[in-house]
Enzyme design. Structure first.
Site, mmCIF file in Angstrom:
data_model
loop_
_atom_site.group_PDB
_atom_site.id
_atom_site.type_symbol
_atom_site.label_atom_id
_atom_site.label_comp_id
_atom_site.label_asym_id
_atom_site.label_seq_id
_atom_site.Cartn_x
_atom_site.Cartn_y
_atom_site.Cartn_z
ATOM 1 N N GLY A 55 -1.637 -11.998 -4.898
ATOM 2 C CA GLY A 55 -2.900 -11.768 -4.797
ATOM 3 C C GLY A 55 -3.233 -10.476 -4.282
ATOM 4 O O GLY A 55 -4.429 -9.723 -4.971
ATOM 5 N N ARG B 169 0.871 -1.359 0.011
ATOM 6 C CA ARG B 169 0.022 -0.081 0.048
ATOM 7 C C ARG B 169 1.018 1.344 -0.050
ATOM 8 O O ARG B 169 0.493 2.301 -0.597
ATOM 9 C CB ARG B 169 -1.035 -0.046 1.128
ATOM 10 C CG ARG B 169 -2.013 -1.010 1.086
ATOM 11 C CD ARG B 169 -2.860 -1.510 2.297
ATOM 12 N NE ARG B 169 -3.991 -2.361 2.074
ATOM 13 C CZ ARG B 169 -3.813 -3.577 1.991
ATOM 14 N NH1 ARG B 169 -2.755 -4.406 1.897
ATOM 15 N NH2 ARG B 169 -5.064 -4.362 1.942
ATOM 16 N N ASP C 293 -3.971 -15.831 7.939
ATOM 17 C CA ASP C 293 -2.912 -16.357 7.232
ATOM 18 C C ASP C 293 -2.044 -17.291 8.202
ATOM 19 O O ASP C 293 -1.242 -17.993 7.880
ATOM 20 C CB ASP C 293 -1.977 -15.330 6.676
ATOM 21 C CG ASP C 293 -2.536 -14.772 5.449
ATOM 22 O OD1 ASP C 293 -3.255 -15.465 4.555
ATOM 23 O OD2 ASP C 293 -2.272 -13.515 5.247
#
Length: 445
Positions: free
Chosen positions: A99, A31, A325
């Site tokens: 992803g 980001r 995760d």
């Protein structure tokens, strides 16, 4: 096993000791590149994770006009093009295994009047993109792709982006972020409704770069998140916290390996990411968090972990989004705990880099662990100590699977082999050196 596979093996170890610097948080690193590229001016980023996934993001934004450079002191600078200023890339954008890169970049491109083709490696090309193309299509973007809405995928951004209100059909920070990032270039307000809280790194970083975003808590525990379109994003320097997901592997290794004590400074403590820490503490793990503070809009702290006897627990299903995760390495910890550990509400594991739920179950069974599996749950029957080990684990190009079972081999009676450890390079390139530096026995098989 492919010709490029890198089989790795781990052996029984003891007394992991030392202070280690965990690489920068991958989600925040992605980001910082993305929003730095959309801002006006130069953003300096320290602590950026330099794994293949983040480098794929950097390459994509270079191809769309941003200037992104690494400097001798390890810092990176991003000279942004301003919101709406991205250029059409001249070639296909390769997202590698990421992803996050693919879905968030689709959100950004959907609101720019440019066209591009995105692809990825064999694993990423199997992952569903419909969850983002559906809402982005409603905002005016066009997509052409393979059956199942998979990469390679052609996107034509909207000329006039429509703000929407979108309720997430599943808990997904990637889908939420894709819609919010598309909403940045829309006229008016774009709202995402999440019925379960997910990672809020996008919301925090948008605020850091001068975006206007409002988060309204809902009675069901979820959030209503609204971004006001067409703000002036301004360059903003930041320090990337160390990745809490990456810290999970040495953390569990130290808890399970007798005579261990390790310290990990500057770990990200965003509450949407720390479910594993709370779970391990509930299991009896000696996990101490100190010196909590805020850096770049994100909470961080220093963590000390000492070897502990763990006990099985029921992991609350509402905790799943904050540790989705980490279930593979939690399953390894549960195998050595006393009693059974129940994990429910984990259906998201079936659409990760692999069907991670089935892969974890197969890996545990290959090493002599009793485990049950359902569509959205797993129950691990812990032994309270001895695990036979000796198995070969298929990881399906999944870095977290590989690292989790290498941790298992540090404590099992016989070595554990993972059929391909090369995907570790995508998220935690110094994993081997860091673990062996603590005293772990891990080598190429």
């Amino acid at each position: 096993m492919s010709n490029s596979a890198r089989p790795m093996k781990s052996f029984k170890s003891s007394g992991l000791k030392g202070e280690i610097t965990i690489p920068g948080d991958k989600s925040i690193s992605h980001r910082s590149i993305m929003l730095g590229s959309l801002a006006v001016g130069r953003t300096t980023v320290k602590g950026l994770l330099e794994g293949e996934d983040v480098l794929s993001t950097a390459a994509a934004f270079r191809a769309m006009g941003a200037t992104i450079e690494k400097h001798d002191d390890g810092s990176w600078t991003v000279d942004g093009v301003g919101l709406g200023g991205l250029q059409e890339p001249e070639d296909v954008l390769d997202m590698g295994n990421s992803g996050t890169s693919a879905r968030l970049i689709l959100g950004i491109m959907a609101s720019h009047n440019i066209s591009a083709c995105l692809t990825g490696d064999g694993s990423l090309r199997k992952r569903p993109m419909k969850r983002v193309t559906d809402p982005l299509g409603a905002m005016g973007a066009e997509f052409h792709c393979r059956s199942g809405e998979r990469l390679p995928l052609y996107v034509k951004g909207a000329e006039d982006v429509l703000p929407i209100e979108y309720e997430l059909p599943m808990a997904s920070a990637q889908v939420k972020s894709a819609v919010l990032l598309a909403g940045l270039n829309a006229r008016g307000k774009t709202t995402v409704i999440e019925n379960k809280p997910t990672r809020d790194h996008t919301e925090r970083m948008l605020t850091h770069f001068g975006g206007e975003i409002a988060v309204e808590p809902m009675e069901n525990g979820g959030n209503r998140i609204t971004v006001t379109g067409q703000p002036e994003l301004v360059a903003a320097d930041l320090i990337v916290p160390s990745d809490p997901s990456s810290s999970a592997f040495p953390m569990v290794a130290a808890l399970l390996t007798e005579g261990s004590e390790i310290k990990m400074p500057n770990i990200g403590l965003n509450e949407t990411r720390t479910g594993l820490f709370a779970t391990l503490q509930e299991m009896g793990g000696d996990v101490v968090i100190e010196n909590e503070r805020i850096e770049g809009g994100e909470p961080v702290g220093d963590i000390t972990v000492r070897s502990s006897k763990l006990k099985g627990i029921v992991v609350p299903p509402e905790r799943a989004p904050s540790m989705i995760d980490e279930y593979p390495v939690l399953a390894v910890a549960a195998a050595f705990a006393e009693g059974k550990t129940e994990m429910r509400g984990v259906e998201e594991l079936r659409v990760k880099e692999s069907d991670r739920l089935s892969a974890v179950v197969a890996g545990l069974r290959a090493n002599g662990v009793e485990v049950e599996e359902g569509e959205d749950w797993m129950v691990v029957h812990g032994t309270g100590g001895n695990i036979p080990g000796g198995g070969m684990v298929e990881c399906f190009h999944d870095h977290r699977m590989a690292m989790s079972f290498l941790v298992m081999g540090l404590v099992s009676e016989q070595p554990v082999t993972v059929e391909d450890g090369s995907p570790i390079e995508t998220s935690f390139p110094i994993f081997h050196d860091l673990m062996t530096g603590l005293g772990a026995k891990i080598e190429d098989a």
